[in-house]
Design a protein around this motif. Structure first.
Motif, PDB file in Angstrom:
ATOM      1  N   ARG A  22       1.170  -7.762  -6.491  1.00 56.52           N
ATOM      2  CA  ARG A  22       1.186  -7.319  -5.097  1.00 56.52           C
ATOM      3  C   ARG A  22       0.441  -8.298  -4.196  1.00 56.52           C
ATOM      4  N   LEU A  23      -0.664  -8.826  -4.673  1.00 59.79           N
ATOM      5  CA  LEU A  23      -1.410  -9.808  -3.897  1.00 59.79           C
ATOM      6  C   LEU A  23      -0.585 -11.071  -3.660  1.00 59.79           C
ATOM      7  N   ALA A  24       0.149 -11.499  -4.680  1.00 60.73           N
ATOM      8  CA  ALA A  24       0.992 -12.686  -4.541  1.00 60.73           C
ATOM      9  C   ALA A  24       2.115 -12.423  -3.541  1.00 60.73           C
ATOM     10  N   PHE A  25       2.681 -11.233  -3.587  1.00 61.84           N
ATOM     11  CA  PHE A  25       3.728 -10.864  -2.625  1.00 61.84           C
ATOM     12  C   PHE A  25       3.193 -10.936  -1.204  1.00 61.84           C
ATOM     13  N   GLN A  26       2.045 -10.350  -0.961  1.00 64.66           N
ATOM     14  CA  GLN A  26       1.461 -10.382   0.376  1.00 64.66           C
ATOM     15  C   GLN A  26       1.183 -11.807   0.824  1.00 64.66           C
ATOM     16  N   ALA A  27       0.616 -12.607  -0.053  1.00 66.91           N
ATOM     17  CA  ALA A  27       0.224 -13.972   0.303  1.00 66.91           C
ATOM     18  C   ALA A  27       1.404 -14.893   0.564  1.00 66.91           C
ATOM     19  N   SER A  28       2.614 -14.460   0.176  1.00 62.18           N
ATOM     20  CA  SER A  28       3.782 -15.303   0.358  1.00 62.18           C
ATOM     21  C   SER A  28       4.333 -15.268   1.787  1.00 62.18           C
ATOM     22  N   LEU A  70      -5.105   5.208 -12.088  1.00 57.53           N
ATOM     23  CA  LEU A  70      -5.575   4.112 -11.245  1.00 57.53           C
ATOM     24  C   LEU A  70      -5.579   2.794 -12.017  1.00 57.53           C
ATOM     25  N   SER A  71      -5.955   2.840 -13.279  1.00 49.73           N
ATOM     26  CA  SER A  71      -5.931   1.630 -14.104  1.00 49.73           C
ATOM     27  C   SER A  71      -4.508   1.126 -14.279  1.00 49.73           C
ATOM     28  N   HIS A  72      -3.588   2.053 -14.469  1.00 53.20           N
ATOM     29  CA  HIS A  72      -2.179   1.691 -14.633  1.00 53.20           C
ATOM     30  C   HIS A  72      -1.651   1.012 -13.366  1.00 53.20           C
ATOM     31  N   ILE A  73      -1.952   1.599 -12.204  1.00 47.42           N
ATOM     32  CA  ILE A  73      -1.503   1.015 -10.937  1.00 47.42           C
ATOM     33  C   ILE A  73      -2.179  -0.335 -10.709  1.00 47.42           C
ATOM     34  N   GLY A  74      -3.472  -0.404 -11.014  1.00 49.05           N
ATOM     35  CA  GLY A  74      -4.227  -1.634 -10.792  1.00 49.05           C
ATOM     36  C   GLY A  74      -3.756  -2.804 -11.625  1.00 49.05           C
ATOM     37  N   ASP A  75      -3.090  -2.528 -12.736  1.00 47.35           N
ATOM     38  CA  ASP A  75      -2.631  -3.604 -13.616  1.00 47.35           C
ATOM     39  C   ASP A  75      -1.664  -4.562 -12.929  1.00 47.35           C
ATOM     40  N   ARG A  76      -0.990  -4.104 -11.875  1.00 48.81           N
ATOM     41  CA  ARG A  76      -0.009  -4.954 -11.185  1.00 48.81           C
ATOM     42  C   ARG A  76      -0.539  -5.478  -9.857  1.00 48.81           C
ATOM     43  N   ALA A  77      -1.845  -5.452  -9.708  1.00 43.95           N
ATOM     44  CA  ALA A  77      -2.441  -5.891  -8.448  1.00 43.95           C
ATOM     45  C   ALA A  77      -2.144  -7.346  -8.146  1.00 43.95           C
ATOM     46  N   ASP A  78      -2.190  -8.199  -9.145  1.00 47.03           N
ATOM     47  CA  ASP A  78      -1.961  -9.628  -8.899  1.00 47.03           C
ATOM     48  C   ASP A  78      -0.567  -9.873  -8.335  1.00 47.03           C
ATOM     49  N   VAL A 112       0.837  -1.204   0.000  1.00 48.73           N
ATOM     50  CA  VAL A 112       0.000   0.000   0.000  1.00 48.73           C
ATOM     51  C   VAL A 112       0.871   1.253   0.000  1.00 48.73           C
ATOM     52  N   HIS A 113       1.970   1.227   0.735  1.00 48.97           N
ATOM     53  CA  HIS A 113       2.911   2.349   0.740  1.00 48.97           C
ATOM     54  C   HIS A 113       3.462   2.584  -0.665  1.00 48.97           C
ATOM     55  N   ASP A 114       3.794   1.525  -1.382  1.00 48.44           N
ATOM     56  CA  ASP A 114       4.312   1.657  -2.734  1.00 48.44           C
ATOM     57  C   ASP A 114       3.273   2.316  -3.650  1.00 48.44           C
ATOM     58  N   ALA A 117      -5.190   4.425  -1.890  1.00 50.33           N
ATOM     59  CA  ALA A 117      -4.071   3.482  -2.001  1.00 50.33           C
ATOM     60  C   ALA A 117      -4.438   2.138  -1.400  1.00 50.33           C
ATOM     61  N   ASP A 118      -5.213   2.158  -0.316  1.00 42.61           N
ATOM     62  CA  ASP A 118      -5.614   0.922   0.358  1.00 42.61           C
ATOM     63  C   ASP A 118      -6.629   0.123  -0.453  1.00 42.61           C
ATOM     64  N   LYS A 119      -7.212   0.730  -1.454  1.00 44.41           N
ATOM     65  CA  LYS A 119      -8.140   0.020  -2.343  1.00 44.41           C
ATOM     66  C   LYS A 119      -7.467  -0.382  -3.653  1.00 44.41           C
ATOM     67  N   ILE A 120      -6.767   0.560  -4.249  1.00 39.62           N
ATOM     68  CA  ILE A 120      -6.267   0.316  -5.602  1.00 39.62           C
ATOM     69  C   ILE A 120      -5.066  -0.620  -5.618  1.00 39.62           C
ATOM     70  N   TRP A 121      -4.435  -0.860  -4.477  1.00 36.62           N
ATOM     71  CA  TRP A 121      -3.301  -1.796  -4.444  1.00 36.62           C
ATOM     72  C   TRP A 121      -3.740  -3.182  -4.928  1.00 36.62           C
ATOM     73  N   LYS A 122      -5.023  -3.506  -4.686  1.00 37.31           N
ATOM     74  CA  LYS A 122      -5.557  -4.790  -5.155  1.00 37.31           C
ATOM     75  C   LYS A 122      -6.555  -4.590  -6.296  1.00 37.31           C
ATOM     76  N   ASN A 123      -6.493  -3.406  -6.901  1.00 34.26           N
ATOM     77  CA  ASN A 123      -7.338  -3.044  -8.048  1.00 34.26           C
ATOM     78  C   ASN A 123      -8.824  -3.049  -7.704  1.00 34.26           C
ATOM     79  N   LYS A 124      -9.154  -2.622  -6.500  1.00 37.05           N
ATOM     80  CA  LYS A 124     -10.552  -2.462  -6.110  1.00 37.05           C
ATOM     81  C   LYS A 124     -10.952  -1.019  -6.372  1.00 37.05           C
ATOM     82  N   ARG A 125     -11.951  -0.826  -7.197  1.00 36.22           N
ATOM     83  CA  ARG A 125     -12.423   0.515  -7.529  1.00 36.22           C
ATOM     84  C   ARG A 125     -13.641   0.852  -6.671  1.00 36.22           C
TER      85      ARG A 125
END
Length: 207
Positions: A196-202, A186-194, A55-57, A147-155
């Protein structure tokens, strides 16, 4: 890497170091050293630290965009970045909210930060990141919430509309023009959500 894949010799300290500052496949800015130390002090699980780093990123990308493309928008950059990096710190106390719903972490997070000498102006984000409709919400709060929403591409349209209104006020441009350009970043940032989600889940939920 799932929790059960961590070899015995890999310590939580090592996992926290990787979560906050380590080199990762999907490039993420490291958390500032003082934030990493704060998270260790409060007993943050590595997964929470990884989430805050992601989210900071994203917040960094948002403020960089705003400063470059909307120079008339007045906001406190450092407050936004601090808020993004600590907004969920209360989940170190309410671990169940790391993997499930709940809002107890919000006030707990503010109290935790205040107890560690953080100013009320910066500690507030832990309690306000899910309350962007309050009448006294600032641009900084909107950026942290976004930022807390778009990190996972939630609009979240109502949240985005509030920021669009602030952008329009600052620039004098029509809201639809501001929406189009905000939507693009926001669309550009959201494109890399997967990624970031994989990083968190690791990382493991429990420390």
């Amino acid at each position: 890497m799932r929790h059960d894949q961590y070899p015995g010799e890999v310590t939580i300290d090592a996992a926290m170091s990787r979560a906050t500052r380590g080199t990762v496949d999907s490039p993420l800015l490291p958390l500032p050293e003082h934030i990493a130390e704060l998270l260790s002090d409060v007993g943050s699980p590595p997964r929470l630290a990884a989430h805050l780093r992601a989210v900071h990123d994203v917040a960094h990308q948002l403020v960089d965009w705003a400063e470059k493309h909307r120079p008339t928008l007045t906001f406190d950059r450092e407050a936004v970045l601090f808020g993004a990096a600590t907004h969920d710190i209360g989940k170190a106390v309410h671990l169940g909210e790391l993997s499930g719903p709940g809002s107890a972490h919000e006030e707990a997070g503010r109290a935790l930060l205040l107890g560690h000498g953080v100013s009320p102006e910066h500690a507030r984000f832990a309690a306000t990141h899910a309350s962007w409709t309050q009448p006294d919400v600032g641009v900084e709060d909107l950026l942290v919430s976004l930022a807390d929403k778009i990190w996972k591409n939630k609009r979240v349209p109502d949240l985005e509309d509030l920021l669009v209104a602030r952008l329009s006020e600052a620039t004098g441009r029509a809201t639809w023009e501001e929406f189009i350009e905000l939507d693009e970043i926001l669309s550009h940032i959201g494109d890399r959500a997967d990624e970031r989600l994989a990083f968190q889940a690791s990382f493991p939920i429990h420390s």
